[in-house]
Design a protein around this motif. Structure first.
Motif, PDB file in Angstrom:
ATOM      1  N   ALA A   1     -13.235  13.537  77.440  1.00 12.36           N
ATOM      2  CA  ALA A   1     -13.895  13.925  78.686  1.00 12.36           C
ATOM      3  C   ALA A   1     -13.410  15.329  79.009  1.00 12.36           C
ATOM      4  CB  ALA A   1     -13.548  12.946  79.808  1.00 12.36           C
TER       5      ALA A   1
ATOM      6  N   HIS B   1     -13.643   0.016  85.625  1.00  7.94           N
ATOM      7  CA  HIS B   1     -13.948   1.431  85.811  1.00  7.94           C
ATOM      8  C   HIS B   1     -14.969   1.709  86.910  1.00  7.94           C
ATOM      9  CE1 HIS B   1     -13.978   5.620  84.535  1.00  7.94           C
ATOM     10  NE2 HIS B   1     -15.261   5.597  84.804  1.00  7.94           N
TER      11      HIS B   1
ATOM     12  N   SER C   1      -8.126   7.261  87.298  1.00  2.83           N
ATOM     13  CA  SER C   1      -9.266   7.032  86.431  1.00  2.83           C
ATOM     14  C   SER C   1     -10.230   6.069  87.096  1.00  2.83           C
ATOM     15  CB  SER C   1      -8.796   6.462  85.085  1.00  2.83           C
ATOM     16  OG  SER C   1      -9.895   6.132  84.270  1.00  2.83           O
TER      17      SER C   1
ATOM     18  N   LYS D   1     -10.027  16.475  77.762  1.00  3.37           N
ATOM     19  CA  LYS D   1      -9.020  15.459  78.036  1.00  3.37           C
ATOM     20  C   LYS D   1      -9.248  14.238  77.148  1.00  3.37           C
ATOM     21  CE  LYS D   1      -7.973  12.211  81.801  1.00  3.37           C
ATOM     22  NZ  LYS D   1      -8.285  11.889  83.213  1.00  3.37           N
TER      23      LYS D   1
ATOM     24  N   GLU E   1      -9.677  10.763  77.012  1.00  5.38           N
ATOM     25  CA  GLU E   1      -9.983   9.707  77.977  1.00  5.38           C
ATOM     26  C   GLU E   1      -9.389   8.374  77.533  1.00  5.38           C
ATOM     27  OE1 GLU E   1     -10.864   7.946  81.197  1.00  5.38           O
ATOM     28  OE2 GLU E   1     -11.337  10.052  80.952  1.00  5.38           O
ATOM     29  N   ARG E   2      -9.569   8.045  76.257  1.00  6.27           N
ATOM     30  CA  ARG E   2      -8.963   6.823  75.722  1.00  6.27           C
ATOM     31  C   ARG E   2      -8.968   6.902  74.204  1.00  6.27           C
ATOM     32  NH1 ARG E   2     -13.006   3.134  74.106  1.00  6.27           N
ATOM     33  NH2 ARG E   2     -15.089   3.751  74.755  1.00  6.27           N
TER      34      ARG E   2
ATOM     35  N   ARG F   1     -19.519   8.143  79.577  1.00  4.40           N
ATOM     36  CA  ARG F   1     -18.769   9.339  79.866  1.00  4.40           C
ATOM     37  C   ARG F   1     -18.293   9.220  81.295  1.00  4.40           C
ATOM     38  NH1 ARG F   1     -19.153  13.778  82.417  1.00  4.40           N
ATOM     39  NH2 ARG F   1     -21.310  13.527  83.001  1.00  4.40           N
ATOM     40  N   TRP F   2     -16.994   9.092  81.453  1.00  7.04           N
ATOM     41  CA  TRP F   2     -16.445   8.769  82.763  1.00  7.04           C
ATOM     42  C   TRP F   2     -16.230   9.985  83.633  1.00  7.04           C
ATOM     43  CZ3 TRP F   2     -12.670   5.557  79.561  1.00  7.04           C
ATOM     44  CH2 TRP F   2     -13.278   4.339  79.240  1.00  7.04           C
ATOM     45  N   PHE F   3     -16.251  11.134  83.028  1.00 10.60           N
ATOM     46  CA  PHE F   3     -16.013  12.332  83.821  1.00 10.60           C
ATOM     47  C   PHE F   3     -17.141  13.316  83.587  1.00 10.60           C
ATOM     48  CE2 PHE F   3     -11.967  10.357  83.655  1.00 10.60           C
ATOM     49  CZ  PHE F   3     -11.415  10.630  84.881  1.00 10.60           C
TER      50      PHE F   3
ATOM     51  N   TYR G   1     -10.166   1.056  82.052  1.00  6.19           N
ATOM     52  CA  TYR G   1     -10.985   1.562  80.969  1.00  6.19           C
ATOM     53  C   TYR G   1     -12.006   0.541  80.480  1.00  6.19           C
ATOM     54  CZ  TYR G   1      -7.520   5.278  80.913  1.00  6.19           C
ATOM     55  OH  TYR G   1      -6.712   6.323  81.279  1.00  6.19           O
TER      56      TYR G   1
ATOM     57  N   GLN H   1     -17.178  12.636  74.051  1.00  5.88           N
ATOM     58  CA  GLN H   1     -17.436  11.870  75.263  1.00  5.88           C
ATOM     59  C   GLN H   1     -18.598  12.435  76.049  1.00  5.88           C
ATOM     60  OE1 GLN H   1     -16.692   9.132  76.106  1.00  5.88           O
ATOM     61  NE2 GLN H   1     -16.109   8.826  78.197  1.00  5.88           N
TER      62      GLN H   1
ATOM     63  N   GLU I   1     -11.671  17.845  82.161  1.00  2.00           N
ATOM     64  CA  GLU I   1     -11.024  17.869  83.464  1.00  2.00           C
ATOM     65  C   GLU I   1     -10.421  19.242  83.685  1.00  2.00           C
ATOM     66  OE1 GLU I   1      -7.065  15.850  85.040  1.00  2.00           O
ATOM     67  OE2 GLU I   1      -8.700  14.421  84.996  1.00  2.00           O
TER      68      GLU I   1
END
Length: 717
Positions: A283, A528, A584, A290, A292-293, A22-24, A501, A4, A285
């Motif tokens: 991701a 998101h 999220s 983590k 993420e999905r 990349r969400w985080f 997501y 990610q 955390e």
């Protein structure tokens, strides 16, 4: 395994390609090492660093620092000056990455370093990165100090029947002012982990699962932290520098990243090759990787066992088959991804902890056979669903599941006639549906993290006549991406499913179809909210300088509203379990860019859906209120949310055991299976999807209200 941190919205200008975001924050927040004051026993398993083993700054660090301080404000979309504000954000990010839960550093440490908070930006401009190594050295001392205290706690034992609690979240807690406070924080933290492990053993025994005895828990905890500390001893100087510089990039926004030469090389390899893995987007955390999905069609997604990998869980160790587990806390996400990937058909074992757990509480092992996530697994799939009304009339509906906006870029560039394309695949499905007399369509974009920007434009074009779909602002220039094909493949009733997501390209399609009044958006409160474009460029002419991933653009809907931060709001909200249990979304990230607007584009509306949505929502609420199953679903979500978001966790073993049983029962209820067949494989595969079920009801109502059941058409207007 998709890394990610490297498989992000790159916004590569050469082909306008959007890959899953990349969400985080990419630069890892080096995690809590459960450890407490210095003892001789520590030296045997994790020897203290001597002067000879002290980290030495890379020779090129000063030049890298100067280049970063010059390039970030120049290339970033905001062009924020490299001033005291950025310096303060970077300082905060650095200490959050090392001590997110504020359990390592003492208040005196923070006071000592805080005098430089507004100055480290100026230091970086001069090539001075000394703070990185000074802070890391103190952090390492604190880790060493705390490790031995963990050992002493385990040797002493815990009062498992004592009624007390521990804070679930210490992100904003005060740093310990003295050793007495420090020790109490760690006593509760380690006790929580001990209790959670005991609870898991007892639950396994109740289910008849072969497991270890309670007496082995203490030794397991000590070994885990010894391994963790040994890994920290191996931290390289370049890694410390990368972490420090990443703090400055994150000060601009959470999707910017400095990549060392090693990370850059890993990025380039992953962009060119395909690896077998478990099929998960990662991701970071709190310093750990983590999940993420899960990627639709991947090995983890296909796993129907109770122990299957789940979004939100954190990976703390990886082993190859029956081999020794490698502790991966504090490791760069690229290294973790490399361990998880491997030869197709081989078995990887992940040690994971549930979302929201403190320390290693609730850790369990998940074994997965590696496999490639094949293109056909990503391809659009169609499900025909006949619906019968009270009068006995059967209406044909279809649900189109789209996991990603995929495209064979090379085939497109070479003008091949049958290159792989998500919009082409969905178009063929819609044409056949029209021929088969289908009266309504559900386009399912849940868990769709994005993909090709060009495909997003063409996908929206299947449902509208023509017009602007996306606006991309880079600097002062705004590029409007337009659907210029007047053909409408499907013009009938349309429901679009989203969740937290659904990101990037998914948000652009949902936003455009909502703006045109073409679709009713159903699902989580909003998507998101990642509306930014990143570009990866070398930091300097020499590969030793590494690379910089920087945000260079922003996405906007035809109305001029950004998808950044706010995402796309659902017309009718039917929340998923993830929205209740997991925080999220872009709005949860530090230094996320603000929502904004630009000029509105002229569009030809397909009609005002507001009156229709109001009636659809009224009917949906009435239908759900009358459904005992939906009532139970809502009740379960609310109960789980109250548990997951509780400020404290019980430390009494009986209370914890009861809580664990409650959570397990609630999760079984969410699957919608009867108790008598809850363990059957068929039951697990046929888990109830409340959002899909209600979406079908909404679509049926939409057909009835619009009176378009017999008017679904296609072709050129």
């Amino acid at each position: 395994m998709i890394n990610q941190s490297h498989d992000i919205v790159s916004g590569l200008r050469s082909d306008q390609r959007l890959v899953p975001p990349r969400w985080f924050s990419v630069a890892e927040r080096l995690r809590l090492v459960l450890a407490l004051y210095l003892s001789m026993q520590w030296a045997a398993s994790c020897p203290a660093e001597s002067a000879d083993s002290a980290l030495v700054q890379p020779a090129e660090s000063a030049e890298i620092a100067k280049l970063l301080a010059w390039k970030l404000p120049r290339d970033h979309v905001t062009h924020l000056p490299f001033d005291a504000t950025i310096s303060g954000r970077a300082w905060d990010s650095l200490f959050s990455s090392l001590d997110h839960d504020r359990i390592y550093f003492l208040a005196s440490d923070i006071s000592r370093f805080k005098v430089r908070r507004s100055k480290i930006g100026d230091e970086l401009k001069e090539g001075n990165v000394s703070l990185a190594y000074e802070v890391f050295a103190v952090w390492k001392e604190r880790v060493t100090n705390r490790y031995a205290y963990v050992r002493s706690l385990v040797e002493k034992g815990f009062e498992l029947d004592r009624k007390e609690t521990v804070e679930r979240d210490r992100e904003n807690a005060a740093w310990s002012r003295d050793e007495a406070v420090w020790n109490e924080v760690w006593r509760k933290r380690v006790k929580n982990e001990y209790v959670q492990r005991v609870v898991k053993i007892r639950l396994d025994k109740e289910k008849g699962v072969k497991t270890v005895e309670d007496s082995s828990v203490g030794a397991a905890i000590v070994k885990a932290y010894a391994d963790h500390c040994a890994m920290i001893e191996k931290t390289e100087s370049q890694r410390v520098l990368e972490m420090y510089l990443a703090s400055f990039s994150r000060a601009y926004d959470p999707h910017c990243e400095y990549m060392s030469p090693a990370s850059t090389e890993a990025f380039n390899i992953e962009m060119k090759l395909s690896f077998a893995g478990v099929g998960a987007v990662l991701a970071t955390e709190d310093g750990v990787v983590k999940v993420e999905r899960l990627i639709p069609g991947g090995p983890a997604d296909k796993d129907t066992r109770d122990i299957a990998l789940k979004p939100g869980e954190k990976i703390i160790a990886v082993s190859e088959g029956d081999g020794e587990a490698v502790d991966v806390r504090n490791q760069p996400i690229s290294k973790v991804s490399q361990l998880v990937r491997g030869k197709k058909g081989t078995r990887v074992v992940l040690t994971v902890i549930p979302a929201g757990s403190i320390g290693d509480a609730g850790a369990r092992k998940v074994d997965i056979v590696r496999d490639e996530v094949k293109m056909e697994d990503h391809a659009a799939k169609c499900e025909m669903i006949p619906m019968t009304n009270a009068a006995g009339t059967v209406t044909k509906l279809i649900l189109v599941k789209l996991p990603a906006f995929y495209s064979d870029m090379e085939g497109r560039r070479e003008h091949k006639t049958n290159f792989t394309s998500s919009s082409s695949d969905v178009g063929k499905i819609l044409i056949k549906a029209r021929e088969d007399g289908v009266k309504g369509v559900i386009l399912d974009l849940r868990n769709n993290g994005g993909g090709s920007l060009g495909e997003a434009v063409q996908m929206a074009g299947l449902f509208i006549q023509e017009g602007p779909v996306v606006q991309v602002r880079e600097g002062r220039r705004v590029n409007v991406l337009v659907d210029d094909d007047r053909t409408v493949t499907y013009s009938g009733p349309l429901v679009l499913l989203v969740n937290r997501y659904s990101a990037s390209a998914s948000e652009l399609v949902a936003g455009a179809l909502q703006d045109y009044g073409r679709a009713v958006i159903v699902g989580d409160t909003r998507t998101h909210g990642k509306g930014t474009v990143q570009t990866v460029t070398p930091l300097g002419n020499d590969t030793k300088m590494g690379s910089l991933k920087v945000t260079t653009g922003l996405f906007y809907r035809p109305t001029g509203n950004s998808t950044q931060l706010k995402g796309v709001t659902s017309d009718i909200v039917i929340p998923s379990p993830q929205e209740y249990a997991i925080e999220s979304g872009e709005d949860h990230l530090p230094n996320a860019l603000e929502w904004s607007m630009i000029g509105e584009q002229s569009i030809v509306s397909c009609g005002d859906l507001k009156p229709v949505v109001a009636e659809l929502e009224k009917r949906s609420l009435k239908r759900r209120a009358a459904s005992s199953r939906f009532g139970a679903y809502t009740n379960v979500l609310e109960r789980l949310a109250s548990i997951y978001h509780a400020e404290t966790v019980p430390l009494n073993v009986d209370d914890c055991l009861e809580l664990a049983k409650t959570i397990r029962a609630l999760n079984e209820q969410l699957r919608g299976t009867d108790a008598k067949d809850a363990e059957s494989e068929q039951s697990k595969k046929a888990a109830w999807d409340p959002v899909k079920e209600e979406a079908l009801g909404i679509l049926s109502d939409m057909i009835e209200i619009s009176g378009s059941a017999a008017k679904v058409s296609g072709g050129t207007d």
